[in-house]
Design an enzyme around this catalytic site. Structure first.
Site, mmCIF file in Angstrom:
data_model
loop_
_atom_site.group_PDB
_atom_site.id
_atom_site.type_symbol
_atom_site.label_atom_id
_atom_site.label_comp_id
_atom_site.label_asym_id
_atom_site.label_seq_id
_atom_site.Cartn_x
_atom_site.Cartn_y
_atom_site.Cartn_z
ATOM 1 N N ASP A 152 0.866 -1.187 0.000
ATOM 2 C CA ASP A 152 0.000 0.000 0.000
ATOM 3 C C ASP A 152 0.893 1.225 0.000
ATOM 4 O O ASP A 152 2.094 1.127 -0.287
ATOM 5 C CB ASP A 152 -0.901 -0.024 1.246
ATOM 6 C CG ASP A 152 -2.258 0.615 0.999
ATOM 7 O OD1 ASP A 152 -2.297 1.843 0.823
ATOM 8 O OD2 ASP A 152 -3.255 -0.123 0.973
ATOM 9 N N HIS A 167 -3.873 6.290 3.582
ATOM 10 C CA HIS A 167 -4.533 5.039 3.205
ATOM 11 C C HIS A 167 -3.761 3.833 3.736
ATOM 12 O O HIS A 167 -4.338 2.930 4.360
ATOM 13 C CB HIS A 167 -4.658 4.975 1.677
ATOM 14 C CG HIS A 167 -5.424 3.794 1.159
ATOM 15 N ND1 HIS A 167 -4.841 2.567 0.956
ATOM 16 C CD2 HIS A 167 -6.740 3.671 0.782
ATOM 17 C CE1 HIS A 167 -5.745 1.730 0.467
ATOM 18 N NE2 HIS A 167 -6.912 2.370 0.352
ATOM 19 N N SER A 203 -11.068 -1.547 0.475
ATOM 20 C CA SER A 203 -9.712 -1.423 1.013
ATOM 21 C C SER A 203 -9.693 -1.643 2.517
ATOM 22 O O SER A 203 -8.693 -2.090 3.084
ATOM 23 C CB SER A 203 -9.139 -0.033 0.716
ATOM 24 O OG SER A 203 -8.771 0.089 -0.621
#
Length: 752
Positions: free
Chosen positions: A59, A90, A266
């Site tokens: 990520d 994120h 996600s």
């Protein structure tokens, strides 16, 4: 979910270290999404919190300085061509869902002691590397689980070919949790030959909200498939068979500098990645079996939507509480490997009769014993399930429950047939399953009071006599009375005749016969035979098993001698041959004794009429039991066991009137005092599937030696009514060192 274009440039990775402190637990850190998947602190602790497992988070670069992540992220990887000037929100959020440390007051991750390698797939401007290079970096760090919360920008496209190639490369080494995408559509077919490049290690993850409804943005499996030649060649190639949903709406997790809410597949994917880490933390061998790890998560999911595997929820919603329960047949293995020879755990146990006391030694030897489920996972068993005991201590509660249950009464009818002969018949109640379910059917201490009550089957008895001969036979009625010298058993609480013949009171008496020949006035001989059985009702919490049955046959020879009018002597030799049980207790499955046991018993009794109305009685029985082992159970060997029972009673008639009785009795019920068993207890497994055993020598003698003291008085209140009073005390009750039991009972007896 982070989106990107198909174009990506491969680059080398740079590996560096990161670290930080840890902290303690905080129950408020568990949010709604933990509860939906059945996760709490107890479950995390039970399954080691993910310790010993590494997860690769592919990520944006996660913030390893965050207080919830500093102890979790100890490695990071970046591409040399990338530019990383800040931590990624994120990536930090995803890493927190996987393994945020418990105890810092924000949130707790699924696996709060997991180690994380954060792989910077995204830098400040884009995607500087390849998925294969990212998985290589995670694998080189020791990751056995990786999370990929990213995908193509094309609507409904799960992954590019190079993603799938990288995932397939690690099909035997790493579980991959892959987000389904946030386009709110059904996933498109992908041309991919799964026979050549299997994707059996990949879990496709969609998102649900707090009502367990599919999120509006979540992609769904539909009938999408990995196709060959434009066709879906195998049912198992459809996405829905690899699709799992997990909470992914308004998920609170870590972000640089604090905490924040995010939604997306996600957020759902790292929930599944953390779950895989928990499984592998508890069962280390799963670290080498990514497909089996995936299979457990899929097959234990909660079915949502249409019944079965469907086009919206696939396999259903992740349920960690279910994933950590045993699944399929539970087996206690006795062979070298998990899949070797063994027995059904539900039908593996041993009933230890009263002579063994509370069987603490046996239970201690089996503490930590495990069974294996269909996935080869080991689960600890409760020793109290494996070893079930019956106490020699008198129970007031059981006594009154049995006596005030009129369905447990017997009505006996005596019908004369001819001079010297009578036929006895009885009407029997239903079996007392409440009291007999958890212990052997051997005679209980409470049964001696008011006479023995036995259950189920017909009761009958016929006796006859001619000259010096006396003969009796029947079913389930009073063989021990035929063997006794004649003491009034109704005075004392405990069945005196039975205590003199302890081997005849084992199991549940069936057919019997006895013959006696009086040679002359002083000498007589007798022979007897009895069948006994043990049929156990064994429905227990969490288990429903079949009912193993054991059988026994007793052969008896007896000689009695009356040298004077005041002295009577008796010597008895007994042989008890049992199949499927030992001393009246059934053994079954992995705890079976093999072919059973053989017991030789020698007993002696003496009755003394000391003065008018005053008498004394002594009895002693010594037994030697040899139990055979088949070698195919946990019992590897059993030494010869020595047992004994003895007692003394004094009685006086005519205390306050011509017909009242007073008595004092001191006795030792049957007890094992020497003998040992040797057990191989399965306590775990190795990564390669071999069973770990612990060998133990178990002293079968109980910790204490019960002594019964009984003071009794009975007086008639008329021709058909008598009143009795008994006070008793039991030292080392139940053959347990230091235990005691005492009470006072009164009763009235009616004769009709």
């Amino acid at each position: 979910m982070r989106v990107l274009s198909k174009a990506a440039v491969a680059a080398l990775l740079v590996i560096a270290w990161a670290g930080g402190p840890t902290s303690q637990a905080n129950a408020g850190e568990f949010k709604w999404w933990h509860k939906k998947i059945g996760l709490n602190a107890n479950l995390q602790n039970k399954f080691k919190n993910g310790a010993g497992v590494r997860v690769g988070v592919l990520d944006g670069l996660a913030d390893w300085t965050h207080s919830d992540l500093s102890a979790r992220i100890d490695r990071y990887a970046t591409f040399s061509s990338g530019s990383y000037t800040t931590f990624d929100s994120h990536g930090t959020h995803v890493a927190g869902i996987v393994g945020a440390t418990r105890g810092n007051g924000g949130i707790v991750g699924i696996a709060p002691k997991v180690k994380i390698t954060t792989v910077g797939m995204f830098d400040d401007t884009g995607f500087p590397g390849t998925v294969e290079a990212g998985l290589d970096a995670a694998w080189s760090d020791g990751a056995t689980v990786s999370n990929m919360s990213f995908g193509p920008t094309t609507s409904g496209l799960l992954a590019f070919d190079n993603y799938l190639s990288a995932i397939s490369k690690y099909r035997t080494r790493m579980v991959i949790s892959k987000s389904a995408g946030n386009d709110g559509v059904k996933l498109k077919n992908i041309s991919w030959n799964t026979k050549k490049k299997s994707l059996k290690n990949m879990i496709i993850v969609g998102a649900v909200d707090n009502r367990k409804k599919i999120a509006s943005f979540s992609n769904k499996p539909g009938n999408g498939c990995f196709t060959r030649g434009g066709k879906c060649r195998r049912t198992g190639d459809r996405y829905k068979y690899h699709f799992l949903v997990a909470p992914g709406v308004d998920i609170l997790s870590t972000v640089p500098g604090g905490y924040g809410y995010k939604s997306g597949t996600s957020m759902a994917a790292p929930v599944v990645a953390g779950a895989a880490a928990l499984l592998q933390s508890k069962w280390k061998y799963l670290k080498t079996k990514p497909f089996l790890t995936k299979k457990i998560l899929l097959q234990t999911a909660e079915d949502l939507g249409k019944k079965g595997i469907d086009n919206v929820y696939g396999r259903g919603m992740l349920r960690l509480d279910r994933a950590f329960q045993s699944n399929g047949k539970a087996s206690i293995t006795t062979g070298a490997t998990v899949n070797g020879s063994g027995y059904d755990a539900h039908d593996s146990y041993s009933y230890m009769p009263t002579a063994f006391g509370d069987a603490k030694g046996m239970k201690q030897a089996l503490n930590g014993a495990v069974f294996f489920d269909k996935y080869g996972r080991d689960f600890q068993m409760n020793p109290d399930y494996l070893v079930r005991t019956s106490s020699a201590a008198f129970s007031m509660r059981d006594h009154f429950e049995r006596r005030f249950n009129w369905g447990d009464r017997n009505v006996y009818v005596s019908t004369p047939v001819m001079d010297g002969s009578a036929s006895f018949m009885g009407l029997m109640p239903m079996q007392d399953t409440k009291n007999d379910r958890y212990s052997p059917n051997e005679n209980k201490p409470e049964d001696g009071y008011f006479g023995l009550t036995q259950s189920d089957d017909a009761v009958w008895r016929t006796e006859a006599g001619s000259g010096n001969w006396k003969f009796s036979f029947g079913q389930r009625l009073g063989l021990v009375d035929d063997l006794a010298l004649g003491t009034d058993k109704q005075l004392f609480m405990f069945n005196t005749a039975q205590s003199e013949q302890p081997l005849m009171g084992l199991g549940d008496q069936r057919m019997f016969s006895f013959g006696h020949y009086q040679v002359n006035e002083k000498f007589g001989v007798g022979m007897g035979f009895a069948e006994s059985s043990e049929f156990t009702g064994s429905s227990f919490t969490g288990f429903t098993s079949t009912d193993p049955q054991g059988t026994g046959r007793s052969y008896l020879m007896q000689a009695d001698f009356k040298p004077t009018d005041r002295i009577s002597l008796q010597v008895t030799q007994t042989f008890l041959d049992e199949e499927g049980m030992m001393l009246g207790g059934v053994s079954s499955g992995a705890l079976g004794f093999g072919n059973g046991a053989q017991t030789f018993g020698t007993g002696a009794a003496m009755n003394l009429d000391l003065t008018a109305g005053f008498s004394a009685r002594l009895h002693y029985t010594e037994g030697l039991t040899n139990a055979s082992t088949s070698g195919a159970t946990l019992f590897q060997d059993v030494d010869a066991m020595s047992s004994r029972a003895y007692g003394l009673s004094l009685m006086k008639k005519g205390i306050f009137g011509a017909f009242d009785q007073f008595g004092v009795s001191v006795s030792k019920p049957m007890q094992i005092y020497d003998g040992a068993a040797y057990l191989n207890t399965p306590v775990g497994r190795t990564v390669d599937g071999r069973v770990n055993y612990r060998r133990s020598r178990v002293d079968l003698a109980p910790s204490g030696s019960q002594t019964d003291y009984d003071i009794a008085y009975r007086t008639p209140l008329g021709e058909q009514v008598s009143l009795g009073l008994n006070a008793f005390y039991q030292d080392d009750a139940g053959h347990e060192d230091g235990a005691m039991n005492a009470g006072v009972l009164g009763n009235m007896r009616f004769s009709f």
